[in-house]
Design an enzyme around this catalytic site. Structure first.
Site, short mmCIF file in Angstrom:
data_model
loop_
_atom_site.label_atom_id
_atom_site.label_comp_id
_atom_site.label_asym_id
_atom_site.label_seq_id
_atom_site.Cartn_x
_atom_site.Cartn_y
_atom_site.Cartn_z
N GLU A 125 -19.64 -41.19 21.79
CA GLU A 125 -19.01 -42.44 22.92
C GLU A 125 -19.65 -43.28 22.41
OE1 GLU A 125 -17.12 -44.33 24.68
OE2 GLU A 125 -16.70 -43.04 25.88
N HIS A 185 -18.69 -46.38 23.80
CA HIS A 185 -18.63 -46.76 24.35
C HIS A 185 -18.02 -48.94 24.38
CE1 HIS A 185 -20.34 -44.44 27.30
NE2 HIS A 185 -19.05 -45.06 28.10
N GLU A 214 -15.45 -42.06 19.83
CA GLU A 214 -14.83 -42.53 20.57
C GLU A 214 -14.91 -44.37 20.73
OE1 GLU A 214 -13.98 -42.59 25.28
OE2 GLU A 214 -14.19 -40.74 24.20
N GLU A 240 -8.51 -46.38 26.22
CA GLU A 240 -8.54 -46.31 28.25
C GLU A 240 -8.12 -47.37 28.43
OE1 GLU A 240 -13.29 -46.85 29.24
OE2 GLU A 240 -12.75 -45.68 27.08
N HIS A 271 -8.23 -40.27 29.51
CA HIS A 271 -9.42 -40.48 29.75
C HIS A 271 -9.78 -39.98 31.42
CE1 HIS A 271 -12.88 -43.78 31.05
NE2 HIS A 271 -12.85 -43.16 29.89
#
Length: 378
Positions: free
Chosen positions: A185, A187, A211, A237, A287
């Site tokens: 991830e 972020h 991600e 997302e 998500h």
């Protein structure tokens, strides 16, 4: 059947307040939905009540009509409040016909869904701690797990911290072995150059995906990273409009997309996003960083999608009381999850239990502050 009343409930989960909705009808059928925002609470609750003027008196058994009415009423926009109401209408429709939502969506393409664990790394940012925690996740039967090893990084990382982040990934990989997939991830943290350097360094660990390595609403930056690293990039997302999904997948370098059900107008919106992705041979992994209710919602959608890839699940690592405030949520067993066969979503909210966990002023994840991984409210 007419919508008679909307009620909202805020539940104080320690790292993100959850917002739930009940839609009541004049025939006694009640539908539920979720209006949890990213890291906001009161706006989602207010959206639901403001939208009541558009839906009170309407027949909830026509969720596409309800969605269209709210979309136009919001001047061609959608929000988490509208998504929650739309989802509750699908729940009501399923209950009124005595069938699960997945059957309304065309039926099952598969009997079960592979799930990946998230939220399992609550504790210090330490390779040893994460290795031990990952081993426990594997023992629970998960064959895939996601984590953010990058601390509080924002756009750039110094060499020492970058090296430490890779040591964390190495420790987790060594702990779970090559047969477990690692989902890294980002972020939305990094600049393009930093993301490319990290993406290349991550190849050693054979990640399932990297991600949101850059700001995921910046499609040009995302595409640039995806073209220049040897591991798959997953994102989506932050996408809210269908045209954004067209733009993302049209470059044919991002083939794992993650629309957020509550950000795209609900169940119908998520399916439309998935159809656009399918046209570009892209896979979908919706998500899900909200409550167990949204786990159930996504399971109904995923099981009906031809291009489903994997389902995100926090539920085994949420607050211990999460399953006391609701019943009927499907659980991950042996790394897989199955949507309910009960009418509607198959989930019911317990109002008495929800009141035990009120809104918390500090229940907000601080992703760019040191120690956010501990997921504590204070």
């Amino acid at each position: 059947m007419k919508i008679a009343e909307l009620k909202t409930f805020v539940v104080g989960n320690a790292w993100k307040n959850w917002v739930f909705v009940k839609v009541f009808t004049d025939e006694g059928v009640v539908g539920i939905g979720e209006a949890t925002g990213g890291l906001s609470t009161r706006p989602g609750e207010a959206q639901v009540h403001e939208l009541s003027r558009l839906v009170i008196g309407e027949d909830p058994r026509h969720p596409e009509y309800i969605r269209d009415r709210m979309y136009k009423g919001l001047f061609l926009d959608c929000n988490v409040g509208a998504a929650a109401i739309e989802i509750a209408c699908w729940d009501i429709l399923g209950k009124s016909l005595n069938v699960p939502v997945w059957q309304l969506l065309g039926g099952k393409l598969r009997p079960r869904l592979r799930a990946y664990a998230n939220g399992w790394y609550q504790g210090p940012r330490d390779p040893g701690f994460l290795a031990e925690a990952a081993s426990r996740v594997k023992e629970r039967g998960y064959t895939a797990l996601k984590f953010d090893p990058f601390g509080s990084a924002y756009r750039f990382m110094d060499r020492q911290d970058e090296k430490f982040s890779l040591e964390i990934v190495r420790a987790v990989r060594n702990a779970v072995g090559p047969e477990v997939d690692l989902l890294i991830e980002g972020h939305d943290r990094f600049s393009v150059s930093t993301a490319i350097r990290l993406g290349r360094a991550l190849e050693e660990f054979a990640p399932f995906w990297f991600e949101t390595p850059v700001m995921s609403s910046d499609i040009a930056a995302t595409v640039e990273v995806a073209r220049n690293i040897p591991v798959p990039v997953a994102c989506g997302e932050r996408i809210a409009r269908l045209s954004e999904m067209i733009d993302l997948v049209s470059h044919r370098v991002v083939d794992i997309v993650q629309p957020e059900t509550l950000n795209v107008g609900g169940i119908a919106g998520a399916r439309k996003m998935a159809a656009i992705a399918e046209a570009a041979e892209a896979s979908v992994a919706l998500h899900q960083a909200q409550s167990p209710l949204n786990t159930a919602i996504n399971a109904h959608i995923h099981v009906s999608l031809p291009n489903f890839l994997i389902q995100e699940c926090f539920d085994d690592f949420n607050a211990p009381w999460a399953f006391e405030i609701m019943s009927g949520v499907p659980r991950v067993i042996g790394g897989y999850i199955e949507p309910s066969d009960h009418p509607g979503l198959g989930v019911e909210l317990n109002e008495a239990e929800m009141t035990k966990y009120p809104f918390g002023e500090n229940n907000f994840l601080r992703l760019f502050e040191d120690g956010w991984e501990r997921r504590r409210s204070a």
